[in-house]
Design a protein around this motif. Structure first.
Motif, short mmCIF file in Angstrom:
data_model
loop_
_atom_site.label_atom_id
_atom_site.label_comp_id
_atom_site.label_asym_id
_atom_site.label_seq_id
_atom_site.Cartn_x
_atom_site.Cartn_y
_atom_site.Cartn_z
N GLY A 18 0.81 -1.21 0.00
CA GLY A 18 0.00 0.00 0.00
C GLY A 18 0.84 1.26 0.00
N LEU A 21 2.28 1.79 -3.49
CA LEU A 21 1.29 2.33 -4.43
C LEU A 21 1.04 3.81 -4.17
N LEU A 22 1.05 4.22 -2.91
CA LEU A 22 0.85 5.63 -2.59
C LEU A 22 2.03 6.49 -3.05
N GLY A 36 -1.20 2.13 -15.14
CA GLY A 36 -1.68 1.67 -13.84
C GLY A 36 -3.14 1.97 -13.62
N LEU A 37 -3.59 3.14 -14.05
CA LEU A 37 -5.00 3.50 -13.91
C LEU A 37 -5.90 2.62 -14.76
N MET A 40 -6.29 -0.47 -12.85
CA MET A 40 -7.24 -0.31 -11.75
C MET A 40 -8.67 -0.39 -12.24
N TRP A 181 -4.85 8.80 -9.90
CA TRP A 181 -4.22 7.61 -9.32
C TRP A 181 -4.78 7.34 -7.92
N TYR A 182 -4.84 8.38 -7.11
CA TYR A 182 -5.32 8.19 -5.74
C TYR A 182 -6.82 7.93 -5.70
N LEU A 185 -7.17 4.31 -6.61
CA LEU A 185 -6.81 3.43 -5.50
C LEU A 185 -7.94 3.32 -4.49
N LEU A 188 -10.82 1.23 -6.05
CA LEU A 188 -10.47 -0.19 -6.13
C LEU A 188 -10.49 -0.84 -4.76
N ALA A 189 -9.96 -0.14 -3.75
CA ALA A 189 -9.94 -0.70 -2.40
C ALA A 189 -11.35 -0.92 -1.87
#
Length: 353
Positions: A18, A21-22, A36-37, A40, A181-182, A185, A188-189
């Motif tokens: 994690g 990824l951040l 990456g996006l 996701m 990106w954030y 994330l 997705l989480a």
């Protein structure tokens, strides 16, 4: 290895992953952030399809239709009227919610059929959705922009606009890909956590019972048709959210993208990663999505791969050959997918310890 220590290692590995990824937006360039996006977004859609196909055993070839509903629904709801293109100009959070709801509504309209059909019959029925969707996308010019598609309005939440306007964080300029990106994330989480809870709780056991012994599940009191219809709607909403994220990443919607090839790629994701598993859906989505990106990036250095239009094997075609071969290998030698291979390695290490 003692169970407590194994759990501690798992938690530590998850925390390290994690944090990595951040931190990635501070070091990666735009190409890799976009790749990456895309992974996701694909992972969110694959989780939804895995709930339907992996957990319930219902074959769907129309997943790309619901991605299109989410993508174009967001464009119509968030965008203002621009020439011939219609738009409602709603706030960003409301447009995203509305687009996901539209995908769920489309799934709900189809759910009576999904609740009664199974196997190849449902696959053929959902395949019709793709052709219907392509016809609508190409001809409803006021809503979709026709063949050329329509631009995607940037998402705006709590005063932050996810466009290329620079936002400086720790002396690092953040543009649209870094901001998204954030957001990706978080989405997705949340989606993975919710799906994991569904699969581990009572609904998941009912879905698995329908998949393994449909008649026996009905005898035990499981409402088979209702459960199938419900998970079809849930899967559609996951696809709608994935479509919204895809649209925000591409910044332009194109009807050709949401065709049968995309639906088949999603099936490849859940087969390669592992049917009925959230981690399998994410693993398969990363594999299928990043493979063509990597081949495109390093096409000059790889044998048998050449840039599109130069006469050799294009990266997109080569990636389909590779994950097609991966599907055959997994079906023959590793039915549980890549996550089953990781699980086997983990058990082997525990036994050796």
């Amino acid at each position: 290895m003692p169970p407590r220590r194994a759990t501690a290692y798992t938690v530590a590995a998850a925390a390290a992953g994690g944090l990595l990824l951040l931190a990635l937006p501070f070091y990666l360039d735009r190409f890799w952030l976009q790749a990456g996006l895309l992974a996701m977004a694909a992972a969110i859609g694959a989780i939804g399809l895995n709930l339907l196909t992996g957990a319930t055993g219902q074959l769907s070839l129309g997943h790309s239709f619901f991605l299109a509903v989410g993508a174009y629904g967001y464009c119509v709801l968030a965008g203002g009227r621009d020439g011939e293109l219609a738009g409602l100009g709603l706030p960003g959070w409301l447009a995203v919610t509305g687009a996901v709801a539209l995908a769920g509504l489309a799934g709900g309209l189809f759910s009576p059929i999904a609740g009664r059909l199974r196997g190849a019959y449902l696959g053929i029925a959902t395949l019709a959705l793709v052709f219907i969707g392509q016809h609508v996308l190409l001809n409803a010019h006021d809503l979709t922009g026709g063949y050329n598609g329509r631009p995607v309005p940037p998402l705006s939440l709590f005063g932050l606009t996810f466009d290329d306007t620079e936002t400086v964080v720790a002396a690092v300029p953040f543009q649209s890909m870094e901001k998204l990106w954030y957001a990706g994330l978080v989405l997705l989480a949340v989606c993975a956590f919710f799906a994991h809870g569904v699969l581990r709780d009572r609904p998941g056991r009912a879905l698995n019972a329908i998949r393994d012994h449909r008649i026996a599940a009905g005898v035990m009191g499981v409402p088979v048709a209702r459960q199938r219809a419900g998970v079809f709607v849930l899967s559609s909403m996951y696809a709608g959210l994935a479509g919204v994220l895809l649209a925000l990443v591409f910044q332009q919607t194109v009807p050709e993208y949401f065709g049968i090839v995309l639906a088949l790629e999603y099936l490849a994701m859940i087969v390669i990663g592992g049917l009925g598993s959230v981690s399998g859906a994410v693993t398969g989505a990363v594999f299928v999505t990043l493979l063509p990106q990597i081949l495109t990036r390093y096409s000059e250095a790889l044998p048998l791969v050449s840039a599109p239009g130069t006469g050799g094997v294009a990266p997109g075609e080569m990636s389909r050959y590779l994950y097609g071969a991966a599907i055959v290998a997994i079906v023959l030698f590793l039915p549980g997918g890549l996550v089953r291979l990781a699980a086997r390695r983990g058990h082997t290490q525990k036994d050796e310890a």
